[in-house]
Design an enzyme around this catalytic site. Structure first.
Site, short mmCIF file in Angstrom:
data_model
loop_
_atom_site.label_atom_id
_atom_site.label_comp_id
_atom_site.label_asym_id
_atom_site.label_seq_id
_atom_site.Cartn_x
_atom_site.Cartn_y
_atom_site.Cartn_z
N HIS A 159 46.79 108.27 22.34
CA HIS A 159 46.33 106.99 21.76
C HIS A 159 47.32 106.47 20.70
O HIS A 159 46.93 105.74 19.79
CB HIS A 159 44.95 107.13 21.12
CG HIS A 159 43.96 107.85 21.98
ND1 HIS A 159 43.19 107.21 22.92
CD2 HIS A 159 43.66 109.18 22.07
CE1 HIS A 159 42.43 108.12 23.54
NE2 HIS A 159 42.70 109.32 23.05
N SER A 280 70.90 89.82 14.92
CA SER A 280 70.21 88.53 14.88
C SER A 280 71.11 87.54 14.19
O SER A 280 71.84 87.88 13.26
CB SER A 280 68.91 88.69 14.09
OG SER A 280 68.51 87.43 13.57
N LYS A 286 69.10 93.05 11.09
CA LYS A 286 68.52 93.43 12.37
C LYS A 286 69.49 94.13 13.31
O LYS A 286 70.66 93.81 13.39
CB LYS A 286 68.01 92.18 13.10
CG LYS A 286 66.90 91.49 12.36
CD LYS A 286 65.55 92.04 12.74
CE LYS A 286 65.20 91.54 14.13
NZ LYS A 286 63.83 91.81 14.46
N GLU A 293 64.61 96.84 25.89
CA GLU A 293 63.68 95.71 26.06
C GLU A 293 63.91 95.01 27.40
O GLU A 293 62.98 94.63 28.10
CB GLU A 293 63.85 94.70 24.93
CG GLU A 293 63.26 95.16 23.62
CD GLU A 293 63.59 94.18 22.49
OE1 GLU A 293 63.07 93.05 22.51
OE2 GLU A 293 64.38 94.55 21.61
N GLN A 325 63.86 87.01 57.68
CA GLN A 325 65.08 86.64 56.97
C GLN A 325 64.84 86.69 55.45
O GLN A 325 65.78 86.87 54.68
CB GLN A 325 65.51 85.24 57.40
CG GLN A 325 66.80 84.77 56.80
CD GLN A 325 67.36 83.57 57.56
OE1 GLN A 325 67.79 83.70 58.70
NE2 GLN A 325 67.32 82.41 56.94
N1 ARG Z 1 69.45 85.66 59.84
C1 ARG Z 1 68.44 86.29 60.64
C2 ARG Z 1 67.63 87.25 59.78
O1 ARG Z 1 68.02 87.50 58.72
C3 ARG Z 1 69.08 87.03 61.76
C4 ARG Z 1 68.19 87.23 62.94
C5 ARG Z 1 67.94 85.92 63.55
N2 ARG Z 1 67.28 86.05 64.79
C6 ARG Z 1 66.71 85.02 65.40
N3 ARG Z 1 66.13 85.23 66.52
N4 ARG Z 1 66.76 83.81 64.88
O2 ARG Z 1 66.57 87.73 60.16
#
Ligand code: ARG
Length: 462
Positions: A159, A280, A286, A293, A325
């Site tokens: 605590h 600071s 300081k 941090e 993606q």
């Molecule tokens: N840039 C795409 C990704 O990062 C690559 C794969 C794309 N495939 C597709 N069928 N459009 O996932």
């Protein structure tokens, strides 16, 4: 670029909308995968040659072309084009412009779907290996410091109130244990990263007589992904990585919090090296603990990446979807953040300056040995509950008089129980208190030295 120049332009009659082109492109961030993309392509080409899909000449020309492209990229002379969408098509298109028709054969029996899943696994495998080295370095620093501070007494807290005396070495080894589990998690999840998607092609596999085991061994994969749909679509390995990273950050954040408290004037337990602090612009006195941090502050973004990746996966039907993606930026930023924080800690820990006198003084102030007095009474045959009551009264008296238990005279202590004798001072001192806790997992200096040795062996052994 005309639509027909797109690698997939065959079935299209109007060019991609410019905004859509920019919106769907990933090359600005996935170019980081270039080395692993090339590594994957070289292995794929070699495999295609070995099964007779590419001639030796075609394969040689592809491999040489890819190596030249690698050099171009590393020299900074490669032109990344957003209209070519991603790292894969940028490199493939450049390959064809360099070596002609053979370049167009590289993508046989492959899709960007298994290609990108492979790239990201190769990339992450390397990153995890680097992070584990950094983690080990920090852990060694902790062990060394724990050895130096095996006898240093400080108050242990519950605590955030003084609870019982402990040794700083023991406290530091608590951090070692947490990081040890983090390291074990990385070792474990690396096995699941290290599976090869190539061969899954778009989703259904390929009709070419590919040799997946060969490609896998060329790329150092431990095994192939067993199901083509799963291979191209799941990113659970990245989620695991973000989860394990979140735990590291959680530990570093708690550690940071202690360093921030401990380096304050109020605690004064440690001095952080000046080069890890800033001043600071207005308050000349300081010295701010910026590095801990910031580590504490950066924890949130890694948790955020874990949430992004979990959410990214949760509603995707099989198999690949463009959603995936979006896995890259959270993965990359998790790697970068963790690498930075581990580096800061690994650099800082060996240079922490514990203020032994301040710690000792603090341990003397909070009646830290009250439990030892109670245990002493129990050894003199007083039931623990009565002992607790007796010590409670003695502490009350100490609070009124402004005295710690260890500075009271025998007569003063005997007011609370006649069984108290001269030998009480062996347990009421800080040294006496910690020395008794010499069992496995305890805080006694002797045990800490033993635990330091074992920690070194354990670290070497995994
Ligand atoms: N840039 C795409 C990704 O990062 C690559 C794969 C794309 N495939 C597709 N069928 N459009 O996932």
């Amino acid at each position: 670029m005309s639509q027909l120049d797109k690698l997939w332009g065959g079935r299209f009659q109007e060019p991609t909308d410019k905004f859509v082109e920019a919106f769907t492109a990933s090359v600005s961030f996935d170019q980081r995968l270039y080395r692993h993309d090339i590594q994957g392509s070289v292995a794929h080409a070699r495999m295609l040659q070995s099964v007779g899909v590419l001639t030796e000449a075609e394969c040689l020309s592809i491999v040489k072309g890819l190596q030249e492209i690698l050099a171009e990229i590393e020299a900074g002379s490669f032109e990344w084009r957003q209209d070519l969408e991603d790292v894969h098509m940028n490199i493939e298109s450049r390959l064809t412009s360099r070596i002609g028709d053979a370049g167009k054969r590289l993508h046989t029996g492959r899709s960007r779907n298994d290609q990108v899943a492979t790239d990201i696994r190769l990339y992450l495998r390397d990153a995890v290996d680097r992070l584990m080295l950094q983690l080990r370095q920090l852990m060694e620093g902790l062990i060394n410091l724990a050895e130096l501070e095996a006898d240093t007494i400080m108050p242990g807290f519950t605590h955030l109130q003084t609870a019982q005396p402990i040794t700083l070495g023991h406290h530091l080894l608590a951090w070692f244990e947490m990081l040890m589990r983090d390291l074990e998690r990385f070792i474990d999840l690396r096995r699941r990263i290290n599976r090869m998607p190539l061969g899954a092609a778009a989703l259904a596999g390929t009709s070419y007589p590919i040799d997946r085991a060969l490609t896998a061994s060329l790329l150092g994969f431990e095994a192939v992904c067993e199901n083509s749909l799963d291979a191209v679509s799941d990113r659970d390995f990245a989620i695991e990585f973000a989860a394990a990273s979140s735990l590291v950050m959680m530990h570093l954040s708690r550690f940071s919090e202690e360093l921030v408290l401990w380096s304050s004037a109020q605690f004064g337990f440690v001095d952080l090296p000046d080069r890890f602090c800033t001043g600071s612009s207005i308050m000349p006195q300081k010295k701010n603990p910026d590095v801990p941090e910031l580590v504490r502050g950066k924890t949130g973004r890694v948790y955020g990446h874990l949430m992004s990746l979990l959410t990214l996966m949760k509603s995707q039907p099989l198999a690949y979807n463009k959603d995936n993606q979006e896995d890259k930026e959270p993965i990359f930023d998790t790697i970068d953040t963790l690498a930075g924080c581990l580096r800061a800690f690994a650099d800082m820990i060996p240079h922490l300056k514990p203020q032994r006198q301040r710690m000792r003084q603090a341990a003397l102030q909070g009646y830290a040995t009250a439990t030892d007095l109670a245990d002493y009474l129990v050894r003199k045959n007083i039931p623990f509950r009565d002992a607790h009551e007796i010590v409670g009264k003695a502490v009350r008296y100490g609070v009124d008089q402004g005295w710690d238990l260890s500075v009271m005279s025998l007569d003063q202590l005997r007011q609370f129980s006649p069984v108290i004798e001269q030998d009480v001072f062996e347990v009421l001192t800080l040294e006496g208190s910690v020395a008794l806790r010499k069992h496995r997992g305890g805080t006694a200096p002797e045990r800490v030295r033993q635990a330091v040795k074992e920690a070194r062996d354990r670290l070497r052994g995994i």
